[in-house]
Design an enzyme around this catalytic site. Sequence first.
Site, PDB file in Angstrom:
ATOM      1  N   ASP A  39       0.839  -1.186   0.000  1.00 26.85           N
ATOM      2  CA  ASP A  39       0.000   0.000   0.000  1.00 26.85           C
ATOM      3  C   ASP A  39       0.882   1.246   0.000  1.00 26.85           C
ATOM      4  O   ASP A  39       1.995   1.214   0.519  1.00 26.85           O
ATOM      5  CB  ASP A  39      -0.886  -0.038   1.258  1.00 26.85           C
ATOM      6  CG  ASP A  39      -2.155   0.784   1.106  1.00 26.85           C
ATOM      7  OD1 ASP A  39      -2.312   1.469   0.081  1.00 26.85           O
ATOM      8  OD2 ASP A  39      -2.974   0.749   2.035  1.00 26.85           O
ATOM      9  N   HIS A  56       3.502   3.555  -9.177  1.00 21.79           N
ATOM     10  CA  HIS A  56       3.345   2.169  -9.580  1.00 21.79           C
ATOM     11  C   HIS A  56       4.643   1.608 -10.151  1.00 21.79           C
ATOM     12  O   HIS A  56       5.008   0.463  -9.871  1.00 21.79           O
ATOM     13  CB  HIS A  56       2.213   2.034 -10.610  1.00 21.79           C
ATOM     14  CG  HIS A  56       0.871   2.254 -10.008  1.00 21.79           C
ATOM     15  ND1 HIS A  56      -0.194   2.765 -10.714  1.00 21.79           N
ATOM     16  CD2 HIS A  56       0.406   2.045  -8.753  1.00 21.79           C
ATOM     17  CE1 HIS A  56      -1.244   2.854  -9.914  1.00 21.79           C
ATOM     18  NE2 HIS A  56      -0.906   2.431  -8.720  1.00 21.79           N
ATOM     19  N   LEU A 150      11.660 -19.875  -5.068  1.00 17.19           N
ATOM     20  CA  LEU A 150      10.557 -19.140  -4.432  1.00 17.19           C
ATOM     21  C   LEU A 150       9.281 -19.187  -5.277  1.00 17.19           C
ATOM     22  O   LEU A 150       9.327 -19.030  -6.494  1.00 17.19           O
ATOM     23  CB  LEU A 150      10.973 -17.673  -4.248  1.00 17.19           C
ATOM     24  CG  LEU A 150       9.904 -16.742  -3.670  1.00 17.19           C
ATOM     25  CD1 LEU A 150       9.963 -16.745  -2.149  1.00 17.19           C
ATOM     26  CD2 LEU A 150      10.063 -15.334  -4.185  1.00 17.19           C
TER      27      LEU A 150
HETATM   28  C1  V0D Z   1       0.452  -1.265  -8.017  1.00 20.31           C
HETATM   29  C2  V0D Z   1       2.832  -2.597  -6.572  1.00 20.31           C
HETATM   30  C3  V0D Z   1       2.744  -5.827 -10.407  1.00 20.31           C
HETATM   31  C4  V0D Z   1       1.730  -1.874  -5.899  1.00 20.31           C
HETATM   32  C5  V0D Z   1       3.397  -1.895  -7.752  1.00 20.31           C
HETATM   33  C6  V0D Z   1      -3.359  -4.132 -11.345  1.00 20.31           C
HETATM   34  C7  V0D Z   1       0.383  -1.809  -6.593  1.00 20.31           C
HETATM   35  C8  V0D Z   1       2.594  -1.912  -9.004  1.00 20.31           C
HETATM   36  C9  V0D Z   1       1.542  -6.425 -10.688  1.00 20.31           C
HETATM   37  C10 V0D Z   1       1.312  -7.738 -11.240  1.00 20.31           C
HETATM   38  C11 V0D Z   1       0.569  -3.300  -9.385  1.00 20.31           C
HETATM   39  C12 V0D Z   1       0.125  -8.422 -11.050  1.00 20.31           C
HETATM   40  C13 V0D Z   1      -0.080  -9.657 -11.626  1.00 20.31           C
HETATM   41  C14 V0D Z   1       0.932 -10.224 -12.356  1.00 20.31           C
HETATM   42  C15 V0D Z   1       2.130  -9.594 -12.552  1.00 20.31           C
HETATM   43  C16 V0D Z   1       2.327  -8.348 -11.991  1.00 20.31           C
HETATM   44  C17 V0D Z   1       0.593  -5.477 -10.324  1.00 20.31           C
HETATM   45  C18 V0D Z   1      -1.417  -4.472  -9.954  1.00 20.31           C
HETATM   46  C19 V0D Z   1      -0.807  -3.356  -9.443  1.00 20.31           C
HETATM   47  C20 V0D Z   1      -2.875  -4.527 -10.027  1.00 20.31           C
HETATM   48  F1  V0D Z   1       0.766 -11.423 -12.911  1.00 20.31           F
HETATM   49  N1  V0D Z   1       2.565  -4.616  -9.897  1.00 20.31           N
HETATM   50  N2  V0D Z   1       1.265  -4.380  -9.856  1.00 20.31           N
HETATM   51  N3  V0D Z   1      -0.734  -5.538 -10.379  1.00 20.31           N
HETATM   52  N4  V0D Z   1       1.195  -2.182  -8.879  1.00 20.31           N
END
Ligand code: V0D
Length: 259
Positions: A39, A56, A150
Amino acid sequence: MKAIWKRWFNKDASANIDDNSKAELKNLDIPEHVAIIMDGNGRWAKSRMLPRAAGHSEGMKVIRRITKFANEVGVKALTLYAFSTENWKRPEKEVNYLMKLPVEFLDTFLPELIEENVRVNIMGEIDGLPNHTRAAVEKAMKDTAHNDGLLLNLAFNYGSRAEMLLGVKQLMEDVKKGKVATDDITEELFSSYLMTDGIRDPDLLIRTSGEIRLSNFMLWQLAYTEFWFTDVLWPDFTEKDFMEAIKVYQARSRRYGGL
Ligand code: V0D
């Protein structure tokens, strides 16, 4: 120096936590499964007057570094909560943008994850996702299926109550078909109908950015988990913070371990 700049400045130094302290950590009780609610990306960007996208993209680099570190100290599974079904209620433009994040993350980091023997799993409802997003996450799971380092378990379009309802519906189908008798329904059997089937319950939960709640994350699986909360925003989260959480976990398990 202002605290936020100090933290920024020290970031690279903490990347090279010396091998001694890593080794020291390794000899102790390492949580096998760590779950993290990441968060504070939006707040991090806002405080720097940067667009949310900058938070992000910084957050993704942190995922990359913490995954590597967790793998090195012997954590077996790392579950990261980045999105929930509630996030669909955000403006459409923001949702479209969030859908691009997994693709961007995997395009950038999948080769390195493969290199490090990491197995990627996606926990969540990926059926309703846009085709290119679903294709990217399915490819990541397929390309890392044989890795035995991991387990990087990424929650994506995940909500704990929805997960349990889905499990209950599947279980009822199996009861109807006569595959399961009502008396067979134990905690262990129910667990096997959840998206974490085959993954042990988290030993340690970390939430960044100062919020002290679960936000519909792994409600069943966290029944006996140790919780550790920090005010540090996810883009500022370092290996040092992760180590601190593990040390607190170790101190607690030493205290209650006799039971
Ligand atoms: C926003 C982390 C990787 C904090 C940094 C859409 C929240 C970037 C993924 C991710 C998000 C999800 C699935 C996957 C590969 C990567 C991700 C979201 C948000 C939600 F298979 N970062 N990330 N997914 N952020």
